[in-house]
Scaffold this motif. Structure first.
Motif, PDB file in Angstrom:
ATOM      1  N   GLU A  58       0.824  -1.212   0.000  1.00  0.00           N
ATOM      2  CA  GLU A  58       0.000   0.000   0.000  1.00  0.00           C
ATOM      3  C   GLU A  58       0.858   1.261   0.000  1.00  0.00           C
ATOM      4  O   GLU A  58       0.466   2.279  -0.563  1.00  0.00           O
ATOM      5  CB  GLU A  58      -0.937   0.008   1.206  1.00  0.00           C
ATOM      6  CG  GLU A  58      -2.118  -0.917   1.057  1.00  0.00           C
ATOM      7  CD  GLU A  58      -3.097  -0.767   2.197  1.00  0.00           C
ATOM      8  OE1 GLU A  58      -3.323   0.372   2.659  1.00  0.00           O
ATOM      9  OE2 GLU A  58      -3.641  -1.801   2.620  1.00  0.00           O
ATOM     10  N   SER A  59       2.032   1.179   0.622  1.00  0.00           N
ATOM     11  CA  SER A  59       2.914   2.352   0.642  1.00  0.00           C
ATOM     12  C   SER A  59       3.378   2.697  -0.777  1.00  0.00           C
ATOM     13  O   SER A  59       3.514   3.873  -1.119  1.00  0.00           O
ATOM     14  CB  SER A  59       4.112   2.119   1.559  1.00  0.00           C
ATOM     15  OG  SER A  59       4.891   1.027   1.098  1.00  0.00           O
ATOM     16  N   THR A  60       3.598   1.697  -1.594  1.00  0.00           N
ATOM     17  CA  THR A  60       3.975   1.932  -2.993  1.00  0.00           C
ATOM     18  C   THR A  60       2.829   2.601  -3.736  1.00  0.00           C
ATOM     19  O   THR A  60       3.036   3.562  -4.483  1.00  0.00           O
ATOM     20  CB  THR A  60       4.350   0.606  -3.682  1.00  0.00           C
ATOM     21  OG1 THR A  60       5.407  -0.002  -2.968  1.00  0.00           O
ATOM     22  CG2 THR A  60       4.754   0.828  -5.128  1.00  0.00           C
ATOM     23  N   ALA A  61       1.609   2.102  -3.517  1.00  0.00           N
ATOM     24  CA  ALA A  61       0.431   2.699  -4.152  1.00  0.00           C
ATOM     25  C   ALA A  61       0.253   4.151  -3.708  1.00  0.00           C
ATOM     26  O   ALA A  61      -0.056   5.022  -4.525  1.00  0.00           O
ATOM     27  CB  ALA A  61      -0.817   1.887  -3.823  1.00  0.00           C
ATOM     28  N   THR A  62       0.488   4.407  -2.436  1.00  0.00           N
ATOM     29  CA  THR A  62       0.365   5.774  -1.915  1.00  0.00           C
ATOM     30  C   THR A  62       1.388   6.696  -2.554  1.00  0.00           C
ATOM     31  O   THR A  62       1.076   7.818  -2.943  1.00  0.00           O
ATOM     32  CB  THR A  62       0.542   5.783  -0.382  1.00  0.00           C
ATOM     33  OG1 THR A  62      -0.458   4.932   0.195  1.00  0.00           O
ATOM     34  CG2 THR A  62       0.421   7.178   0.181  1.00  0.00           C
ATOM     35  N   GLN A  63       2.614   6.226  -2.697  1.00  0.00           N
ATOM     36  CA  GLN A  63       3.664   7.038  -3.309  1.00  0.00           C
ATOM     37  C   GLN A  63       3.346   7.331  -4.771  1.00  0.00           C
ATOM     38  O   GLN A  63       3.501   8.464  -5.229  1.00  0.00           O
ATOM     39  CB  GLN A  63       5.013   6.349  -3.198  1.00  0.00           C
ATOM     40  CG  GLN A  63       5.561   6.313  -1.794  1.00  0.00           C
ATOM     41  CD  GLN A  63       6.832   5.501  -1.679  1.00  0.00           C
ATOM     42  OE1 GLN A  63       7.161   4.708  -2.569  1.00  0.00           O
ATOM     43  NE2 GLN A  63       7.550   5.684  -0.583  1.00  0.00           N
ATOM     44  N   VAL A  64       2.896   6.342  -5.498  1.00  0.00           N
ATOM     45  CA  VAL A  64       2.592   6.536  -6.919  1.00  0.00           C
ATOM     46  C   VAL A  64       1.418   7.493  -7.093  1.00  0.00           C
ATOM     47  O   VAL A  64       1.467   8.398  -7.931  1.00  0.00           O
ATOM     48  CB  VAL A  64       2.320   5.178  -7.613  1.00  0.00           C
ATOM     49  CG1 VAL A  64       1.782   5.381  -9.014  1.00  0.00           C
ATOM     50  CG2 VAL A  64       3.585   4.338  -7.642  1.00  0.00           C
ATOM     51  N   THR A  65       0.365   7.326  -6.302  1.00  0.00           N
ATOM     52  CA  THR A  65      -0.780   8.231  -6.422  1.00  0.00           C
ATOM     53  C   THR A  65      -0.405   9.651  -6.022  1.00  0.00           C
ATOM     54  O   THR A  65      -0.898  10.610  -6.617  1.00  0.00           O
ATOM     55  CB  THR A  65      -1.991   7.748  -5.601  1.00  0.00           C
ATOM     56  OG1 THR A  65      -1.608   7.563  -4.246  1.00  0.00           O
ATOM     57  CG2 THR A  65      -2.551   6.461  -6.153  1.00  0.00           C
ATOM     58  N   SER A  66       0.487   9.789  -5.061  1.00  0.00           N
ATOM     59  CA  SER A  66       0.969  11.128  -4.681  1.00  0.00           C
ATOM     60  C   SER A  66       1.728  11.787  -5.826  1.00  0.00           C
ATOM     61  O   SER A  66       1.573  12.983  -6.090  1.00  0.00           O
ATOM     62  CB  SER A  66       1.876  11.046  -3.451  1.00  0.00           C
ATOM     63  OG  SER A  66       1.163  10.588  -2.339  1.00  0.00           O
ATOM     64  N   ILE A  67       2.527  11.008  -6.518  1.00  0.00           N
ATOM     65  CA  ILE A  67       3.277  11.533  -7.666  1.00  0.00           C
ATOM     66  C   ILE A  67       2.319  11.942  -8.782  1.00  0.00           C
ATOM     67  O   ILE A  67       2.483  12.999  -9.402  1.00  0.00           O
ATOM     68  CB  ILE A  67       4.305  10.497  -8.164  1.00  0.00           C
ATOM     69  CG1 ILE A  67       5.416  10.342  -7.128  1.00  0.00           C
ATOM     70  CG2 ILE A  67       4.874  10.888  -9.522  1.00  0.00           C
ATOM     71  CD1 ILE A  67       6.333   9.162  -7.378  1.00  0.00           C
ATOM     72  N   ILE A  68       1.294  11.129  -9.029  1.00  0.00           N
ATOM     73  CA  ILE A  68       0.306  11.470 -10.050  1.00  0.00           C
ATOM     74  C   ILE A  68      -0.390  12.780  -9.700  1.00  0.00           C
ATOM     75  O   ILE A  68      -0.545  13.661 -10.550  1.00  0.00           O
ATOM     76  CB  ILE A  68      -0.720  10.333 -10.225  1.00  0.00           C
ATOM     77  CG1 ILE A  68      -0.055   9.112 -10.850  1.00  0.00           C
ATOM     78  CG2 ILE A  68      -1.909  10.790 -11.078  1.00  0.00           C
ATOM     79  CD1 ILE A  68      -0.925   7.860 -10.848  1.00  0.00           C
ATOM     80  N   MET A  69      -0.804  12.935  -8.458  1.00  0.00           N
ATOM     81  CA  MET A  69      -1.513  14.153  -8.058  1.00  0.00           C
ATOM     82  C   MET A  69      -0.586  15.382  -8.092  1.00  0.00           C
ATOM     83  O   MET A  69      -1.012  16.474  -8.452  1.00  0.00           O
ATOM     84  CB  MET A  69      -2.135  13.987  -6.674  1.00  0.00           C
ATOM     85  CG  MET A  69      -3.277  12.971  -6.665  1.00  0.00           C
ATOM     86  SD  MET A  69      -4.532  13.239  -7.940  1.00  0.00           S
ATOM     87  CE  MET A  69      -5.197  14.811  -7.438  1.00  0.00           C
ATOM     88  N   ALA A  70       0.685  15.186  -7.744  1.00  0.00           N
ATOM     89  CA  ALA A  70       1.631  16.296  -7.836  1.00  0.00           C
ATOM     90  C   ALA A  70       1.818  16.702  -9.297  1.00  0.00           C
ATOM     91  O   ALA A  70       1.836  17.896  -9.629  1.00  0.00           O
ATOM     92  CB  ALA A  70       2.971  15.894  -7.223  1.00  0.00           C
ATOM     93  N   GLY A  71       1.930  15.723 -10.170  1.00  0.00           N
ATOM     94  CA  GLY A  71       2.042  16.014 -11.600  1.00  0.00           C
ATOM     95  C   GLY A  71       0.799  16.705 -12.129  1.00  0.00           C
ATOM     96  O   GLY A  71       0.877  17.623 -12.951  1.00  0.00           O
ATOM     97  N   ALA A  72      -0.361  16.286 -11.645  1.00  0.00           N
ATOM     98  CA  ALA A  72      -1.613  16.923 -12.060  1.00  0.00           C
ATOM     99  C   ALA A  72      -1.649  18.386 -11.636  1.00  0.00           C
ATOM    100  O   ALA A  72      -2.115  19.249 -12.380  1.00  0.00           O
ATOM    101  CB  ALA A  72      -2.802  16.180 -11.470  1.00  0.00           C
ATOM    102  N   GLY A  73      -1.133  18.660 -10.448  1.00  0.00           N
ATOM    103  CA  GLY A  73      -1.071  20.047  -9.980  1.00  0.00           C
ATOM    104  C   GLY A  73      -0.187  20.901 -10.872  1.00  0.00           C
ATOM    105  O   GLY A  73      -0.536  22.036 -11.208  1.00  0.00           O
ATOM    106  N   VAL A  74       0.936  20.351 -11.283  1.00  0.00           N
ATOM    107  CA  VAL A  74       1.850  21.075 -12.173  1.00  0.00           C
ATOM    108  C   VAL A  74       1.197  21.307 -13.536  1.00  0.00           C
ATOM    109  O   VAL A  74       1.240  22.417 -14.081  1.00  0.00           O
ATOM    110  CB  VAL A  74       3.186  20.312 -12.333  1.00  0.00           C
ATOM    111  CG1 VAL A  74       4.040  20.907 -13.436  1.00  0.00           C
ATOM    112  CG2 VAL A  74       3.945  20.298 -11.021  1.00  0.00           C
TER     113      VAL A  74
END
Length: 79
Positions: free
Chosen positions: A31-47
């Motif tokens: 789950e920690s891997t999934a959390t990290q990947v989704t965080s990266i996606i959302m950060a990219g979406a913000g950019v």
């Protein structure tokens, strides 16, 4: 289809992040891997959202950006 509007949609990016996160868990990753990947996606979406919004604001104000092409020489080319 209005791609600028779609790419700045928080609902779209949340759906993508959720889908990818669930796929990661379904394939047996932690789950920690999934959390990290989704965080990266959302950060990219913000950019992406910020860049599109700024581009739209600049174009509405008549601002144009000029990008110059620059060639960088490597050490082997200099010698």
């Amino acid at each position: 289809m209005d791609w600028k509007r779609k790419l700045t949609s928080r609902k779209l990016w949340l759906a993508i992040a959720d889908f990818v996160g669930m796929l990661i868990i379904a394939f047996g990753y932690a789950e920690s891997t999934a959390t990290q990947v989704t965080s990266i996606i959302m950060a990219g979406a913000g950019v992406i959202g910020y860049l599109i919004a700024e581009g739209l604001a600049d174009s509405a104000n008549g601002v144009t950006t000029i990008v110059e092409e620059t060639t960088i020489e490597t050490e082997s080319e200099i010698e």
